[in-house]
Design an enzyme around this catalytic site. Structure first.
Site, short mmCIF file in Angstrom:
data_model
loop_
_atom_site.label_atom_id
_atom_site.label_comp_id
_atom_site.label_asym_id
_atom_site.label_seq_id
_atom_site.Cartn_x
_atom_site.Cartn_y
_atom_site.Cartn_z
N ARG A 97 -0.44 6.55 -5.29
CA ARG A 97 -0.87 5.33 -5.99
C ARG A 97 -1.46 4.34 -4.98
O ARG A 97 -2.44 3.64 -5.28
CB ARG A 97 0.30 4.73 -6.77
CG ARG A 97 -0.11 3.80 -7.90
CD ARG A 97 -0.20 2.34 -7.47
NE ARG A 97 1.04 1.93 -6.84
CZ ARG A 97 1.11 1.25 -5.72
NH1 ARG A 97 0.03 0.86 -5.07
NH2 ARG A 97 2.30 0.95 -5.19
N SER A 98 -0.87 4.28 -3.78
CA SER A 98 -1.41 3.35 -2.77
C SER A 98 -2.84 3.71 -2.40
O SER A 98 -3.69 2.83 -2.27
CB SER A 98 -0.55 3.39 -1.50
OG SER A 98 0.75 2.95 -1.77
N CYS A 245 -8.40 -10.06 -4.47
CA CYS A 245 -8.29 -8.59 -4.41
C CYS A 245 -6.83 -8.18 -4.53
O CYS A 245 -6.48 -7.23 -5.25
CB CYS A 245 -8.85 -8.06 -3.10
SG CYS A 245 -10.59 -8.49 -2.82
N LEU A 246 -5.97 -8.90 -3.80
CA LEU A 246 -4.54 -8.56 -3.84
C LEU A 246 -4.00 -8.67 -5.26
O LEU A 246 -3.17 -7.87 -5.68
CB LEU A 246 -3.74 -9.46 -2.90
CG LEU A 246 -4.00 -9.23 -1.40
CD1 LEU A 246 -3.22 -10.24 -0.57
CD2 LEU A 246 -3.64 -7.82 -0.99
N ASN A 247 -4.49 -9.66 -6.01
CA ASN A 247 -4.02 -9.79 -7.39
C ASN A 247 -4.35 -8.53 -8.20
O ASN A 247 -3.57 -8.12 -9.05
CB ASN A 247 -4.64 -11.01 -8.05
CG ASN A 247 -3.84 -12.26 -7.72
OD1 ASN A 247 -2.63 -12.18 -7.54
ND2 ASN A 247 -4.51 -13.38 -7.61
N ALA A 249 -4.62 -5.48 -7.01
CA ALA A 249 -3.76 -4.38 -6.57
C ALA A 249 -2.32 -4.61 -7.02
O ALA A 249 -1.61 -3.68 -7.40
CB ALA A 249 -3.83 -4.24 -5.06
N ARG A 250 -1.90 -5.87 -7.00
CA ARG A 250 -0.53 -6.17 -7.46
C ARG A 250 -0.36 -5.80 -8.92
O ARG A 250 0.70 -5.33 -9.34
CB ARG A 250 -0.24 -7.67 -7.29
CG ARG A 250 -0.01 -8.05 -5.86
CD ARG A 250 -0.05 -9.54 -5.67
NE ARG A 250 0.06 -9.82 -4.25
CZ ARG A 250 -0.25 -10.97 -3.68
NH1 ARG A 250 -0.70 -11.97 -4.44
NH2 ARG A 250 -0.13 -11.14 -2.39
N GLN A 286 31.87 7.69 -18.65
CA GLN A 286 31.38 6.37 -19.06
C GLN A 286 30.75 5.59 -17.91
O GLN A 286 29.79 4.85 -18.11
CB GLN A 286 32.51 5.56 -19.69
CG GLN A 286 32.94 6.14 -21.04
CD GLN A 286 34.04 5.34 -21.70
OE1 GLN A 286 34.54 4.37 -21.14
NE2 GLN A 286 34.43 5.76 -22.89
N GLU A 370 1.79 -6.28 -0.38
CA GLU A 370 1.17 -7.02 -1.50
C GLU A 370 2.00 -8.25 -1.86
O GLU A 370 2.13 -8.58 -3.03
CB GLU A 370 1.03 -6.11 -2.73
CG GLU A 370 0.23 -4.87 -2.48
CD GLU A 370 -1.27 -5.13 -2.56
OE1 GLU A 370 -1.67 -6.21 -2.99
OE2 GLU A 370 -2.01 -4.23 -2.16
C1 LIG Z 1 3.10 0.86 4.20
C2 LIG Z 1 2.37 -0.42 4.25
C3 LIG Z 1 1.02 -0.47 3.90
C4 LIG Z 1 0.30 -1.66 3.98
N1 LIG Z 1 -1.05 -1.66 3.68
C5 LIG Z 1 -1.77 -2.79 3.90
C6 LIG Z 1 -3.19 -2.79 3.73
O1 LIG Z 1 -3.79 -1.78 3.35
N2 LIG Z 1 -3.89 -3.91 4.03
C7 LIG Z 1 -3.28 -5.05 4.48
O2 LIG Z 1 -3.96 -6.03 4.76
N3 LIG Z 1 -1.93 -5.09 4.64
C8 LIG Z 1 -1.16 -3.99 4.37
N4 LIG Z 1 0.21 -4.01 4.53
C9 LIG Z 1 0.83 -5.23 5.07
C10 LIG Z 1 1.75 -5.96 4.10
O3 LIG Z 1 1.01 -6.63 3.14
C11 LIG Z 1 2.65 -6.89 4.94
O4 LIG Z 1 3.57 -6.04 5.60
C12 LIG Z 1 3.35 -7.93 4.12
O5 LIG Z 1 2.46 -8.89 3.67
C13 LIG Z 1 4.50 -8.57 4.89
O6 LIG Z 1 4.05 -9.02 6.13
P1 LIG Z 1 4.91 -8.70 7.44
O7 LIG Z 1 5.17 -7.26 7.47
O8 LIG Z 1 4.17 -9.27 8.59
O9 LIG Z 1 6.27 -9.45 7.22
P2 LIG Z 1 6.59 -10.98 7.50
O10 LIG Z 1 5.55 -11.85 6.89
O11 LIG Z 1 6.88 -11.17 8.93
O12 LIG Z 1 7.90 -11.12 6.65
C14 LIG Z 1 9.18 -10.69 7.12
C15 LIG Z 1 10.25 -11.24 6.20
O13 LIG Z 1 10.23 -12.67 6.25
C16 LIG Z 1 10.09 -13.20 4.96
N5 LIG Z 1 9.33 -14.45 4.99
C17 LIG Z 1 8.13 -14.69 5.59
N6 LIG Z 1 7.75 -15.96 5.37
C18 LIG Z 1 8.72 -16.55 4.60
C19 LIG Z 1 8.89 -17.83 4.01
N7 LIG Z 1 7.96 -18.80 4.13
N8 LIG Z 1 10.00 -18.06 3.29
C20 LIG Z 1 10.93 -17.08 3.13
N9 LIG Z 1 10.83 -15.84 3.64
C21 LIG Z 1 9.72 -15.58 4.38
C22 LIG Z 1 9.35 -12.13 4.20
O14 LIG Z 1 9.51 -12.29 2.81
C23 LIG Z 1 10.02 -10.90 4.74
O15 LIG Z 1 11.23 -10.67 4.11
C24 LIG Z 1 0.96 -2.83 4.41
C25 LIG Z 1 2.32 -2.78 4.72
C26 LIG Z 1 3.02 -1.61 4.65
C27 LIG Z 1 4.47 -1.60 5.01
#
Ligand SMILES: Cc1cc2nc3c(=O)[nH]c(=O)nc-3n(C[C@H](O)[C@H](O)[C@H](O)COP(=O)(O)OP(=O)(O)OC[C@H]3O[C@@H](n4cnc5c(N)ncnc54)[C@H](O)[C@@H]3O)c2cc1C
Lengths: 391, 259
Positions: A97-98, A245-247, A249-250, A286, A370
């Site tokens: 799906r991804s 775009c993200l909307n 995909a979400r 149960q 997302e």
């Molecule tokens: C398998 C996979 C595929 C992906 N594919 C794509 C892609 O094709 N294109 C793309 O652009 N990205 C992609 N991503 C990236 C994904 O969108 C990000 O991983 C995601 O947005 C989270 O960012 P981060 O990993 O940097 O976590 P962080 O932003 O560092 O977050 C870490 C934790 O902190 C929390 N946090 C952060 N800020 C706050 C706040 N203000 N208040 C409270 N909690 C907070 C978060 O909710 C999370 O629990 C992919 C990620 C994965 C794992």
């Protein structure tokens, strides 16, 4: 007393909410997943490989790539039909799906909504057929939930653009023919259509993942990557470009997660009916039945929510906050359902002989990408209170 | 080339099939309806022939209202138009009556080929294609595992226990196909959406000019006198191997008339 068991979504009479055309599209994708995905998916997951090229061509022939877009070789289905396709694909595997989400809702959508006529002609028909694979580079290693801080830059060099920086966690990165890359420019964040054979473009596959193993995830690195002026997406400026775009995909995820959850629940129910302990099927206890009933409620409610959002989207009345309702709820509940089902399968639940732990691990990514659970919580919090609590 | 494909809606292959308590006919409401699997192969073969030789594919179905879904499935695979013969008085028709009704609808429409699946999963008689051919006085080429049209002749490989026979006839002709013949396509999404706009002619018994005394349960040449559910599986026989296990199994199989 025993009766014929009723399938989880049949108990909610979900089909009664679908048109004949929607059911036909759903059935075609279900058939595809049964014959082309299920037989191999555990192996792909275990070895962390996926025949992305062949799969893309098959998915293209099926018509799912960019299926909800109009023109340029795309099928132009309703949003609900697209959602239902996501449900079936993710019942197979979130990685499949991804692939489809990134291709259709991120890369193709960006070009379709914001690209020049040349961008559309050059890429969309080939992407719809699966001859060209797309990826979408927004996230960076240091900027995930807060992409507005991105450090990738695009600067003017004569008539050309020079891109420098890197992107992280990019689905399809190593198998892509074209990348939609978002970068800071003098007048804000802009999108670029980047053929991946452009000098200065490099993709490094991320290894050792424990989730979405049947999906390619990459780091993209741009070093003095020279692009013609025409590479920029003319139709949008600022973060609203990638966010719209993200909307898209979400929206697919709202439906997709319910597919993974359904597959887990169906697997667990049939396992529990067959598996006997203390001389009775474990489904006859149960405690097990309460687990099933609770999961059934969340699955059915999640599916109803998805369909409701889908109908709104088809009326062009769906807001980003409403998509957050769906992403937050359905990713969370699907993950909970997968974990509970994993426990019902006991020792067998930890093997790839059954789909459950694979779905469970996959859903960890779906929960995070997302927009994390927390981000969508804050979106809903802001909608309800009027107060933004991100910073 | 103008090709008709006759398709039937049957209960989902995996569903438990039931007979109706009131008239001992198959309960078509009890399970989801799907296109009879072999009919998908028939549709596929017609589409391939038209892709190679040009022409049109008309799908023909006799069945209750919801058999319209099966007509639309064939349209979504690529057939051009449909004919749906639907009438309450057709309920309970046997193979003879079905072939009469289909032949009447097919007659006079100038089809070069009429293609069937070789059997339906609910009735499994494999006689309707031959009966239709007889009624229309056309050549019948049944159980085809390969079909070639050259000019105005058609040649098939007719599946047999010992391999196949090659059979040739001049057009128009009636063909029934077996599973080996091809791999039916999935309807594409564009096909599914286009299907809605394709013409489907809905005919009643009167529209089709059928003689009401030759159709329906009252005209059937055979009937179900009585039926009972299959008894639940019994425990089975466990053979302990004390050196003579093979003999015991052979005895068992002989007693059950398997060998
Ligand atoms: C398998 C996979 C595929 C992906 N594919 C794509 C892609 O094709 N294109 C793309 O652009 N990205 C992609 N991503 C990236 C994904 O969108 C990000 O991983 C995601 O947005 C989270 O960012 P981060 O990993 O940097 O976590 P962080 O932003 O560092 O977050 C870490 C934790 O902190 C929390 N946090 C952060 N800020 C706050 C706040 N203000 N208040 C409270 N909690 C907070 C978060 O909710 C999370 O629990 C992919 C990620 C994965 C794992």
């Amino acid at each position: 007393m025993t009766n014929q068991p009723i399938a989880p979504l049949a108990l909610f009479a979900i089909d009664s909410l679908l048109s004949e055309e929607e059911r036909a599209i759903r059935d075609v994708v279900r058939g595809f997943v049964d014959t082309q995905i299920r037989p191999s998916i555990a192996d792909w997951f275990e070895t962390g490989t996926i025949p992305a090229r062949e799969l893309a061509l098959e998915l293209g022939a099926l018509g799912v790539l960019g299926m909800h877009l109009e023109g340029y070789g795309c099928a132009g289905t309703s949003a609900v039909a697209y959602g239902l396709a996501c449900t079936e694909l993710e019942a197979g595997d979130s990685g499949i799906r991804s692939l489809v989400s990134v291709q259709g809702s991120l890369a193709m959508y960006a070009i379709h909504a914001f690209g020049s006529e040349e961008h559309k002609e050059a890429w969309l028909p080939r992407m719809a057929k699966g001859e060209a694979i797309g990826c979408f580079g927004l996230t960076e290693a240091d900027f995930g939930s807060n992409p507005s801080g991105m450090r990738t830059t695009a600067s003017k060099d004569g008539a050309d653009w020079l891109l420098n920086g890197s992107k992280m966690w990019i689905t399809n990165g190593n198998v892509a023919d074209v990348a939609v890359v978002w970068a800071q420019t003098e007048d804000g964040i802009r999108g670029f259509v980047v053929p991946t054979d452009t000098p200065g473009f490099q993709a490094n596959e991320i290894k050792r993942k424990m989730s979405l193993r049947a999906s390619v995830t990459s780091e993209l690195v741009f070093t003095d990557m020279r692009l013609p002026h025409s590479a920029m997406l003319p139709g949008v400026r600022g973060l609203k470009g990638p966010l719209s775009c993200l909307n898209e995909a979400r929206f697919g995820i709202v439906f997709g997660t319910m597919g993974a959850a359904r597959d887990c629940l169906e697997t667990a129910i049939s396992y529990a009916i067959d598996r006997e302990q203390f001389d009775k099927p474990i489904a006859a206890y149960q405690l097990t039945q309460k687990k099933f009933a609770d999961m059934e409620l969340e699955l059915g409610k999640g599916m109803l929510l998805a369909l409701h959002l889908g109908r709104l989207k088809d009326q062009h009345a769906l807001s980003p906050e409403q998509i957050s309702l769906g992403k937050l709820n359905n990713a969370r509940e699907a993950l909970d359902i997968a974990r509970e089902c994993r426990s019902i399968l006991g020792g067998n639940g930890i093997t790839l002989e059954y789909p459950v732990i694979r779905h469970m691990n996959n859903l960890e990514s779906v929960f995070t990408y997302e927009g994390t659970n927390e981000m969508h919580t804050l979106v809903i919090g802001q909608a309800l209170t009027g107060i933004a609590a991100y910073r | 080339m103008k090709i008709a494909v006759c398709v039937k809606q049957v209960p989902d292959t995996w569903a438990e099939k039931r007979l109706r308590a009131d008239d001992s006919t198959l309960d078509r409401e009890a399970a989801d309806g799907v296109m009879n699997e072999l009919d998908e192969y028939a549709v596929e073969e017609a589409l391939k022939l038209v892709e190679a030789h040009g022409g049109e594919v008309v799908v023909v179905s006799m069945g209750p209202d919801r058999a319209g879904e099966t007509v639309r499935k064939a349209l979504s695979m690529g057939a051009d138009s449909g004919i749906h013969l639907v009438d309450d008085s057709l309920h309970g028709s046997d193979a003879l009556a079905t072939s009469y009704a289909l032949a009447t609808v097919l007659a006079g429409r100038d089809f070069d080929l009429i293609i069937f699946g070789s059997e339906s999963t609910d009735a499994r008689m494999s006689v309707v294609p031959a009966m239709v051919a007889e009624r229309l006085d056309l050549a019948q080429l049944t159980f085809a595992q390969k079909v070639d049209v050259i000019g105005d002749t058609v040649t098939i490989e007719r599946l047999a226990d010992y391999g196949f026979d090659t059979v040739t006839a001049s057009l128009p002709a009636v063909i029934s196909v077996v599973e080996k013949i091809n791999e039916p396509r999935y309807p594409s999404f564009k096909g599914i959406m286009a299907a809605k706009k394709k013409p489907v002619e809905t005919l009643s018994v009167a529209d089709a000019g059928l003689d009401a005394s030759k159709i329906g349960a009252s005209a059937a040449w055979s009937g179900v006198a009585d039926f009972a559910a299959r008894p639940p599986k019994s425990a089975g026989v466990v053979v302990a191997d004390d050196g003579d296990g093979g003999l015991k199994i052979a005895d068992f199989l002989t007693n059950q008339k398997f060998i």
